[in-house]
Scaffold this motif. Sequence first.
Motif, mmCIF file in Angstrom:
data_model
loop_
_atom_site.group_PDB
_atom_site.id
_atom_site.type_symbol
_atom_site.label_atom_id
_atom_site.label_comp_id
_atom_site.label_asym_id
_atom_site.label_seq_id
_atom_site.Cartn_x
_atom_site.Cartn_y
_atom_site.Cartn_z
ATOM 1 N N LEU A 145 -18.284 -64.674 -51.484
ATOM 2 C CA LEU A 145 -16.910 -65.579 -51.767
ATOM 3 C C LEU A 145 -15.603 -65.020 -51.041
ATOM 4 O O LEU A 145 -14.811 -65.955 -50.859
ATOM 5 N N ILE A 146 -15.521 -63.765 -50.905
ATOM 6 C CA ILE A 146 -13.915 -63.302 -50.303
ATOM 7 C C ILE A 146 -14.236 -63.728 -49.005
ATOM 8 O O ILE A 146 -13.090 -64.326 -48.431
ATOM 9 N N VAL A 147 -15.404 -63.557 -48.270
ATOM 10 C CA VAL A 147 -15.226 -64.077 -46.859
ATOM 11 C C VAL A 147 -15.188 -65.793 -46.544
ATOM 12 O O VAL A 147 -14.678 -66.123 -45.952
ATOM 13 N N ILE A 148 -15.870 -66.247 -47.514
ATOM 14 C CA ILE A 148 -15.851 -67.835 -47.289
ATOM 15 C C ILE A 148 -14.276 -68.279 -47.791
ATOM 16 O O ILE A 148 -13.863 -69.377 -47.244
ATOM 17 N N THR A 149 -13.663 -67.707 -48.595
ATOM 18 C CA THR A 149 -12.359 -68.189 -49.000
ATOM 19 C C THR A 149 -11.334 -67.818 -47.865
ATOM 20 O O THR A 149 -10.198 -68.505 -47.771
ATOM 21 N N THR A 150 -11.606 -66.964 -46.924
ATOM 22 C CA THR A 150 -10.891 -66.849 -45.819
ATOM 23 C C THR A 150 -10.620 -67.811 -44.922
ATOM 24 O O THR A 150 -9.643 -67.955 -44.088
ATOM 25 N N ILE A 151 -11.467 -68.956 -45.041
ATOM 26 C CA ILE A 151 -11.649 -70.027 -44.182
ATOM 27 C C ILE A 151 -10.288 -71.002 -44.685
ATOM 28 O O ILE A 151 -9.953 -71.667 -43.985
ATOM 29 N N PHE A 152 -10.004 -70.725 -45.801
ATOM 30 C CA PHE A 152 -9.262 -71.813 -46.478
ATOM 31 C C PHE A 152 -7.856 -71.275 -46.723
ATOM 32 O O PHE A 152 -6.745 -71.996 -46.969
ATOM 33 N N SER A 204 -1.612 -66.569 -41.591
ATOM 34 C CA SER A 204 -0.740 -65.704 -41.749
ATOM 35 C C SER A 204 -1.100 -64.641 -42.645
ATOM 36 O O SER A 204 -0.791 -63.347 -42.427
ATOM 37 N N ILE A 205 -1.742 -64.846 -43.634
ATOM 38 C CA ILE A 205 -2.249 -64.022 -44.751
ATOM 39 C C ILE A 205 -3.796 -63.270 -44.182
ATOM 40 O O ILE A 205 -3.514 -61.715 -43.937
ATOM 41 N N SER A 206 -4.423 -63.889 -43.414
ATOM 42 C CA SER A 206 -5.702 -63.133 -43.052
ATOM 43 C C SER A 206 -5.456 -62.364 -41.938
ATOM 44 O O SER A 206 -6.264 -61.621 -41.582
ATOM 45 N N SER A 207 -4.414 -62.461 -41.156
ATOM 46 C CA SER A 207 -4.027 -61.919 -40.047
ATOM 47 C C SER A 207 -3.253 -60.469 -40.304
ATOM 48 O O SER A 207 -3.110 -59.694 -39.373
ATOM 49 N N THR A 208 -2.871 -60.233 -41.518
ATOM 50 C CA THR A 208 -2.206 -59.023 -41.826
ATOM 51 C C THR A 208 -3.301 -57.886 -41.822
ATOM 52 O O THR A 208 -4.340 -58.297 -41.939
ATOM 53 N N LYS A 209 -2.664 -56.572 -41.863
ATOM 54 C CA LYS A 209 -3.786 -55.408 -41.836
ATOM 55 C C LYS A 209 -4.591 -55.441 -43.271
ATOM 56 O O LYS A 209 -5.623 -54.953 -43.177
ATOM 57 N N ILE A 210 -3.679 -55.341 -44.156
ATOM 58 C CA ILE A 210 -4.205 -55.567 -45.706
ATOM 59 C C ILE A 210 -5.552 -56.709 -45.384
ATOM 60 O O ILE A 210 -6.651 -56.614 -46.058
ATOM 61 N N GLY A 211 -5.213 -57.830 -45.270
ATOM 62 C CA GLY A 211 -6.038 -58.900 -45.199
ATOM 63 C C GLY A 211 -7.217 -58.786 -44.461
ATOM 64 O O GLY A 211 -8.377 -59.149 -44.671
#
Length: 76
Positions: free
Chosen positions: A30-37, A41-48
């Motif tokens: 579910l975490i990986v699927i939600t990264t599509i949506f 800018s959030i998913s490209s951060t180091k923590i993301g």
Amino acid sequence: MNFWESPIIKSLGWKEEPKGVAKVMSVCMLIVITTIFIPSSISSTKIGKIIIFSSIFLFLVLLIYVLLKRFLSKTK
């Protein structure tokens, strides 16, 4: 309402609440699927990136564990 009883989760194909390793694998998926949506800018951060790649790694490790467990239990 329980998370596993929501209509969105039911539409993904889960009929009942997963137990044990399956629950961890489903949360990782579910975490990986939600990264599509989420915005890039959030998913490209180091923590993301750490969260996404650790979820993928954990999912693959658990998948290998489950497959080996099933394979070894059939050979005995």
